[in-house]
Design an enzyme around this catalytic site. Structure first.
Site, PDB file in Angstrom:
ATOM      1  CB  CYS A   1      -0.900   0.142   1.207  1.00  0.00           C
ATOM      2  SG  CYS A   1      -2.006  -1.266   1.466  1.00  0.00           S
TER       3      CYS A   1
ATOM      4  N   GLY B   1       1.331   0.100  -5.070  1.00  0.00           N
ATOM      5  CA  GLY B   1       0.207  -0.681  -5.186  1.00  0.00           C
ATOM      6  C   GLY B   1      -0.437  -0.253  -6.504  1.00  0.00           C
TER       7      GLY B   1
ATOM      8  CG  ASN C   1       2.316   0.905   3.659  1.00  0.00           C
ATOM      9  OD1 ASN C   1       3.474   1.448   3.595  1.00  0.00           O
ATOM     10  ND2 ASN C   1       2.202  -0.435   3.565  1.00  0.00           N
ATOM     11  N   GLY C   2       0.521  -1.612   5.994  1.00  0.00           N
ATOM     12  CA  GLY C   2       1.196  -2.197   7.167  1.00  0.00           C
ATOM     13  C   GLY C   2       0.360  -3.351   7.583  1.00  0.00           C
TER      14      GLY C   2
ATOM     15  CE1 TYR D   1      11.323  -4.315  -7.156  1.00  0.00           C
ATOM     16  CE2 TYR D   1       9.723  -4.883  -5.350  1.00  0.00           C
ATOM     17  CZ  TYR D   1      10.066  -4.722  -6.615  1.00  0.00           C
ATOM     18  OH  TYR D   1       9.185  -4.885  -7.658  1.00  0.00           O
TER      19      TYR D   1
END
Ligand code: SF4
Length: 531
Positions: free
Chosen positions: A37, A63, A137-138, A299
């Protein structure tokens, strides 16, 4: 509104990569871990929806399956969520139906199927104190326990998402303000999260106590930056001057596109509250040593981002330089696997004084809905995205630089493609250590048994991908390159030394900084699926 279920992935059969190589048609050619996300929020701008749309576009790499925006005009919330890329999910007419000066937005990655719209964020709900939107996000590592407790107490869930657990905790809190209820709810959850909440007239941004996932603060020009409060413990620090607009986002690249200025990263455990009285910074009650996700540098993050004061591009070059010191080899040319392998390949090539070339060209126009031919074409999936440049590779000893190997299937195809293009030798160098462990902190990863490095030596992996040689960066080498430290300062080979550098590297080391419920059937990765 009904949302999807969270379900454990089914355990995959044991994979013997050496004797039973996977068939190309069975596998996703994008053999990477995936960030799940990206979040973006803005407070105090007349074009809040339009700027959120642009901000989400800049976070698209985090995302690609769904996108959503919730705005507020100060009295009510307006919601639009849809499947696809940001540019597909919104058009001008839809953005015009999202009025107001406040907005939060979300992009989500998922591999789930047709009903995934139900899992798109932000979620928006009504409760006793008004309306509340939330996106994150997580991953909350105690979401299942909290859900069971809430259900036993009479809560009815429409989904199994972490976000809905938080919504219920806020709704059931006995605190009398939205801000205090959010704070109360966050005191119950554990895990890795960057969260945005928005009520009709308030934006709240929170980073988990270990700061695993990134989140940063920006401001549009015209603001008085010296008035921006730093984290000040439990005591709120009111602004003395107002800015035009405040922005929070997963990465500062979202600021660049809309002309906003980066102010700072939110600190681990920081809760930022922005409302009509200004901006206040509080600290969550839970204290913990920082563990920023090191894979963001390897990345996930865009190379033009900077996280915690470090340029992602420069860090990736340093990863390549360190890899060259650890695993040099004589060759004619260094080529990256584009795009993520480019900076580390530049660093590796420069350190060894070997020419750097773009020996593989990536197509940027491949969507998820691409129609495959009915007759099989060799290496079709990889060739859709990458094509070799024969004049660069023919007759050469080639070093391929990539950021990671997950299953090994894509690496195998790339090595074969480069060899077929005429390379005399093909050596693979990886600018991170072997990925041996799944992530439980909000990253989509395969099961442990699908990670080729969890069950095979480097030599075995080299044989599987058919490379003449293969070498990975060491754990301490990676931590040193990311942190700017060298040698003993980078970690000294001990868990305590590495912990002191402040990064999560669990998928490489197995040293998980946040406890989670023991795996069921060998696995406990949570994923949203449709109902
Ligand atoms: Fe990042 Fe790996 Fe830690 Fe997950 S386990 S947060 S991907 S470093």
């Amino acid at each position: 509104m009904r949302f999807g279920l969270i379900a454990s992935k089914l355990a995959a059969p044991v994979v013997n990569f050496i004797n039973d190589p996977p068939r190309a048609a069975d596998l996703d050619d994008d053999d990477h871990f995936h960030d799940e996300c990206g979040v973006f929020g803005i407070y105090g701008h007349p074009e809040a929806a339009n700027l959120t749309y642009l901000g989400l576009h800049a976070l698209q790499h985090r995302g690609q399956e769904s996108a959503g925006i919730v705005t507020s005009d100060g009295e009510q919330l307006f919601v639009h969520r849809a499947m696809g890329l940001v540019q597909d999910a919104f058009d001008q007419a839809q953005l015009e139906k999202l009025p107001g000066r406040f907005a939060i937005g979300h992009v989500r990655y998922s591999t789930t199927g047709g009903s995934a719209l139900k899992n798109a964020q932000p979620f928006a709900v009504d409760f006793a104190l008004g309306s509340l939107a939330i996106c994150h996000n997580g991953n909350l590592t105690n979401a299942e326990e909290l859900r069971a407790e809430l259900e036993a107490g009479g809560s009815i869930f429409q989904s199994s998402s972490d976000s809905e657990v938080l919504v219920h905790l806020v709704a059931r809190s006995r605190q009398t303000t939205v801000e205090d209820r959010i704070s109360d709810a966050l005191g119950r959850v554990k895990g890795a999260y960057s969260l945005l909440f928005m009520s009709e007239d308030m934006l709240v941004a929170v980073r988990d106590p270990r700061g695993v996932r990134p989140l940063c603060l920006g401001i549009l020009p015209g603001s008085v930056r010296s008035s921006t409060p730093r984290l000040s413990g439990a005591k709120a620090e009111p602004l003395t001057s107002r800015a035009d607009a405040y922005i929070v986002a997963s990465e500062p690249t979202a600021f660049d596109l809309i002309g906003a200025e980066f102010v700072r990263d939110l600190e681990p455990g920081e809760m930022l509250i922005i409302d009509a009285s200004g901006m206040r910074s509080l600290r969550l009650a839970e204290r913990a040593a920082p563990h920023m996700c090191i894979f963001e540098y390897v990345y996930f993050a865009r190379p033009d981002s900077h996280i915690q004061g470090r340029s992602v591009y420069e860090v990736r070059k340093a990863l390549g330089e360190t890899l060259a010191r650890e695993h040099p080899i004589d060759a004619d040319v260094v080529i990256p696997v584009p795009d993520s392998g480019v900076p580390s390949a530049i660093g590796y090539a420069a350190a060894l004084r070997i020419p750097f070339e773009m020996g593989l060209i990536r197509s940027h126009y491949v969507g998820r809905t691409f129609i495959e031919p009915q007759q099989s074409i060799r290496h079709f999936g990889v060739r859709l995205k990458l094509n070799p440049v024969g004049t660069i590779l023919r007759g050469k000893r080639v070093i391929i630089l990539d950021d990671s190997i997950v299953r090994g299937t894509t690496s195998r195809k790339i090595v074969k493609m480069v060899r077929d293009a005429g390379a005399r030798e093909v050596h693979m160098r990886i600018s991170s250590p072997p990925t041996q462990w799944p992530c439980y902190y909000g990253i989509d990863t395969p099961t442990r048994r699908e990670l080729i490095a969890s069950s095979h030596t480097v030599d075995e992996i080299a044989r599987y991908i058919t490379a003449d040689s293969l070498a990975y960066l060491s754990l301490d080498g990676m931590i040193g390159a990311v942190s700017g430290a060298q040698g003993a300062d980078a970690g000294a080979g001990t868990r305590e030394g590495r912990d002191a550098r402040g990064y999560c590297h669990a998928c490489f080391s197995g040293d998980y900084p946040i406890a989670f419920t023991p795996p069921v059937n060998g696995k406990r990765q949570m994923r949203l699926v449709g109902v």
